[in-house]
Design a protein around this motif. Sequence first.
Motif, PDB file in Angstrom:
ATOM      1  N   VAL A  24       4.371   6.281  -3.513  1.00 40.55           N
ATOM      2  CA  VAL A  24       5.701   6.146  -2.908  1.00 40.55           C
ATOM      3  C   VAL A  24       6.730   5.799  -3.983  1.00 40.55           C
ATOM      4  N   VAL A  65      11.679  -1.073   1.114  1.00 39.63           N
ATOM      5  CA  VAL A  65      10.707   0.005   1.350  1.00 39.63           C
ATOM      6  C   VAL A  65       9.514  -0.189   0.417  1.00 39.63           C
ATOM      7  N   GLY A  68       7.180  -2.707   1.807  1.00 42.70           N
ATOM      8  CA  GLY A  68       6.385  -2.162   2.909  1.00 42.70           C
ATOM      9  C   GLY A  68       5.282  -1.247   2.405  1.00 42.70           C
TER      10      GLY A  68
ATOM     11  N   SER B  83       9.688   1.228   7.441  1.00 36.09           N
ATOM     12  CA  SER B  83       9.691   2.624   6.979  1.00 36.09           C
ATOM     13  C   SER B  83       8.862   2.770   5.705  1.00 36.09           C
ATOM     14  N   GLY B  84       8.839   1.731   4.876  1.00 39.38           N
ATOM     15  CA  GLY B  84       7.995   1.760   3.681  1.00 39.38           C
ATOM     16  C   GLY B  84       6.517   1.735   4.043  1.00 39.38           C
ATOM     17  N   ALA B  85       6.177   0.914   5.040  1.00 35.11           N
ATOM     18  CA  ALA B  85       4.774   0.848   5.479  1.00 35.11           C
ATOM     19  C   ALA B  85       4.349   2.198   6.056  1.00 35.11           C
ATOM     20  N   ALA B  87       5.729   5.175   5.355  1.00 37.83           N
ATOM     21  CA  ALA B  87       5.684   6.185   4.294  1.00 37.83           C
ATOM     22  C   ALA B  87       4.454   5.991   3.405  1.00 37.83           C
ATOM     23  N   GLY B  88       4.155   4.735   3.095  1.00 33.82           N
ATOM     24  CA  GLY B  88       2.996   4.455   2.249  1.00 33.82           C
ATOM     25  C   GLY B  88       1.709   4.921   2.899  1.00 33.82           C
ATOM     26  N   THR B  89       1.576   4.624   4.189  1.00 34.34           N
ATOM     27  CA  THR B  89       0.371   5.027   4.914  1.00 34.34           C
ATOM     28  C   THR B  89       0.284   6.550   4.995  1.00 34.34           C
ATOM     29  N   LYS B  90       1.430   7.179   5.239  1.00 35.26           N
ATOM     30  CA  LYS B  90       1.473   8.641   5.316  1.00 35.26           C
ATOM     31  C   LYS B  90       0.977   9.265   4.001  1.00 35.26           C
TER      32      LYS B  90
END
Lengths: 392, 307
Positions: A24, A65, A68, B83-85, B87-90
Motif C-alpha cells: 500500500v 491510511v 490502517g 479505508s487503509g485497513a 485497502a491493505g487487506t485487499k
Amino acid sequence: MGERVGIEVSLAAAEAVKMANVDVIAAYPITPQTHIVEHLSELVADGELDAEFIPVESEHSAMSVCCGSSAVGARTFTCTSSQGLALMNEIVFIAASLRLPIVMILANRSMSGPLSIWNDHTDVMSIRDCGWIQVFTENGQEVFDHVMFAFRVAESASVSLPIIINLDGFVLTHVIEPIEFWDDETVKKYLPDFKPVNQLHPDNPVTMGAFGLPSIFTEAKKAQNEALIQAKPEILKAWKEMGDLVGRHYQPVETYHAEGSETVFLTMGSFGETVSVAVDELRNQGKSVGQIKLRLWRPFPFDEFREAVRGIKRIIVLDRAVSFGGPGGPVASEIRSVLYQEENMPTITNFLCGFAGRDVTAQDYIAMYEQAEQMAQGRVRQEDYIIYGVRE
Amino acid sequence: MEQFNVYAARLVTKKEYFTPGHRACQGCAEALAVRMVAKALGKNVVVASATGCMEIVSSPLPFTNWAVPWIHVAFENAAAVASGAEAGTKALVRKGKLPDKGTVFLGMGGDGATTDIGLQALSGAWERGHDFVYVCYDNEAYMNTGIQRSSSTPFGASTTTSPAGKVTPGQVTWKKNMAAIAIAHNIPYVATACSSYPLDLIQKVKKAASIKGPAYVHVLSVCPTGWRLPTEKAIWIGRLAVETGVFPLYEYENGKYRMTYDVPELRPVIDYLKPQGRFRHLTPELIQSIQERVTEEYNKLKAKTAL
Ligand SMILES: Cc1ncc(C[n+]2csc(CCOP(=O)(O)OP(=O)(O)O)c2C)c(N)n1
Ligand code: SF4
Ligand SMILES: [Mg+2]
C-alpha cells in the motif's frame, strides 16, 4: 549485484519501493516529494507494481491510511515534505506509539513562512521526538539502499517501528545520479516478507490504540523509548548485512579524516559531500580538519558519536534549522548535551546555514572554518551561534 | 421492519462483540447502538474507531470491550484508517498473502468526529469508493469533552459552548444534515437509524455491510447525560424523535429514498423538546419556529420518498 543506471533520485527511490514489493502507498503531492509518488502511481498504473495506490485528500489522511494498512499487515509506504509533514504531525506520533512499521521518505523542505519550496531541515527537526527511527542520506545511492534497509529494520519483529528516510529536497530529489540498482535476488536475500507482530484480523482479534490512564501511561512511554533504543542492534545488523551483500558499508556515524584532527565539521544529509571538498582543501593548506556525518539521528548513536569525537578540540556543527530564541540550532543543542559530561569536551561552534535552498559552497565552509578559528581566541558561549551568509 | 415480526428479537444473536463492563454512563443509548451494530456485523469485521465517548469507555489500557479486531488512532481520521485497513487487506488478498474472508470494514465516530473534524477524511474515503461501512453515532454534541456543541447539535439546544444565555437561546444554527451530505457523494447506501428501534438499526447495518462500496448509517444516539434527561427515558425519547419527525428513519439505496418507519401523523415537537433539560429555556416562539422547520424538512423528505 545489480545494474548501474543514470536516473533521477526520486525515480530511483520509487523503483526501490517497487522492488521492495510494497502493498500500500498512500500519499499526497507536495514539492519536492512529487516525483516519487508520481512515479509510484505510474508503476501501479502500468501493472509493474502490484499495490494499492491510495490518492488521499490530505497528508493527515495519508498517514492515517498508512496506519490502517500497516495494522492489517500490509507493507506500507508514504512520502512527504514540510507542510505535508506538519499536517500529518498528529498521526506521525501515534504511528510510532502503535508500533506500526511504516516507511516514509521525507524530502526535506523548509517550513512556511514565508512560503518556500526549497530545501533545509526545518521539517524533520519539528518532529525530532516523534518516536520514529530517523536516518539521513547523502546521495541517490544511499537513498536507494536505505529503502531496502528501512523496510527490513522497521518490519523486523524485534523492532516494529516506523522509519523516516531523510533526503534533501531538490539537491537530491531532482538530480540525476548514477545509481546501482539491486537485483531481485539480492532484494529477496536481504528483505524477508513482512510478518507483523500484531495484526488486525478477525481470526485473532486484538485491540490497538487503547487509551492510557495516568496509572499506565508512564510505563507505556518507557516501553516505547526502550523499543526505539533497542532497535539499534537490528539497525547495525541490517547495515552490516547490506555491506556484505552490496559492498556499501553504512555506519550510524561516519567519519572523514576525523581521527587525529583538531577540528571537525558535523553534517547531516547532502551537505556532507560539499563539506568533504572543503575538508580536502583545508587539509591541503595544512589545517588539521576532518568531518563527521551523522547518519542515524534516532535512536541517537551515543557510543559511536563519543568515540568519533574523542581527542577532537572543536566541532563545527552545521544546522539547517533555527530553534527560535533557543541555544543555537537543534543539532548543536543535541551535540552539546550528548558531550556535556565528557572530560575534555570539545568546543562547539554552531553555524546555521543553507536555509530554504540557499547554496552553501566549499568556499563558504572554508570561511566558516576561519571564522571558527578566530572565535577560538575568545570564549564561545552557547548563544553565540552564527546565522551564516546573511546579506547585509 | 418488514423482515421482522413481533418475535424477531429472538433472531438477534445473543453473542456480544462489544462486551459488557464498559464504562459508559447509565442509560447511554450510544453504547446500546454500538452494541447493536457489533451484533449486526458479527465477528468477521475490522473496526476503526474515532476518539470520543465510545472509544474512551471501551478501551482503558490494558482492558478492552472489543471481541473483534479494533483500532483507534485519532479523533478525525476513523474513515481514513478504515479505508487503509480495507485497502491493505485487499492488496494482501490479491497478492495471495491472505485468504479472502469477505471481512467487513467499519469506521465509527461520534457526530463531532463525523460531521465536523473528520468530514474531510470521510468525504475522501467515500469519493475513493472504499468498500466499507461508516456509522456515525450522533448524540448531538461533543460529549466526551463535556457537552460542547457540534454542527450536529440541534437549534436551541443548550451546550457548554452554546449555552442558553440572556442574549442567545443555546445553539443558534440548524443541525447539519449529514445523511444528505452522504447522499450527495453518490454512494450506494445511506440510512438513518436510532437505537430505540434496534431491529431496524440491525437490519440497516447488515444491509450496509452487504453492499459493495461505501455505505453510511447515521444513528441518533440518545445521551441522557448531555441531553439532561433521566437515564430511564433514553429509549423513549429516541422514539419521540422519530414520532415527531425530528429524526425520520429512512434509507437511500441506488438513488431511491424509502421511509423505513412511516409516521402517519406526526406528534408535535414540543412532546420531544419538553422532557429534555437542554431545551428547557426555549420560548413558545422558538418552539414554534422549530416546529415549522421540522414539518418543512419532513415534508421535503416525504416528497423524495414518493418519487
Ligand atoms: C484533534 C483533536 N481535537 C480535539 C480533541 C478532543 N476531543 C476528543 S473527543 C472530542 C469530542 C467527541 O465528540 P463526538 O465525536 O461527538 O463523540 P462523543 O464523545 O459525543 O460520542 C473532542 C473534542 C481530540 N482528541 N483531537
Ligand atoms: S456522556 Fe452520553 S454518550 Fe457519553 S457515555 Fe455518557 S451517556 Fe453515553
Ligand atoms: Mg457526540
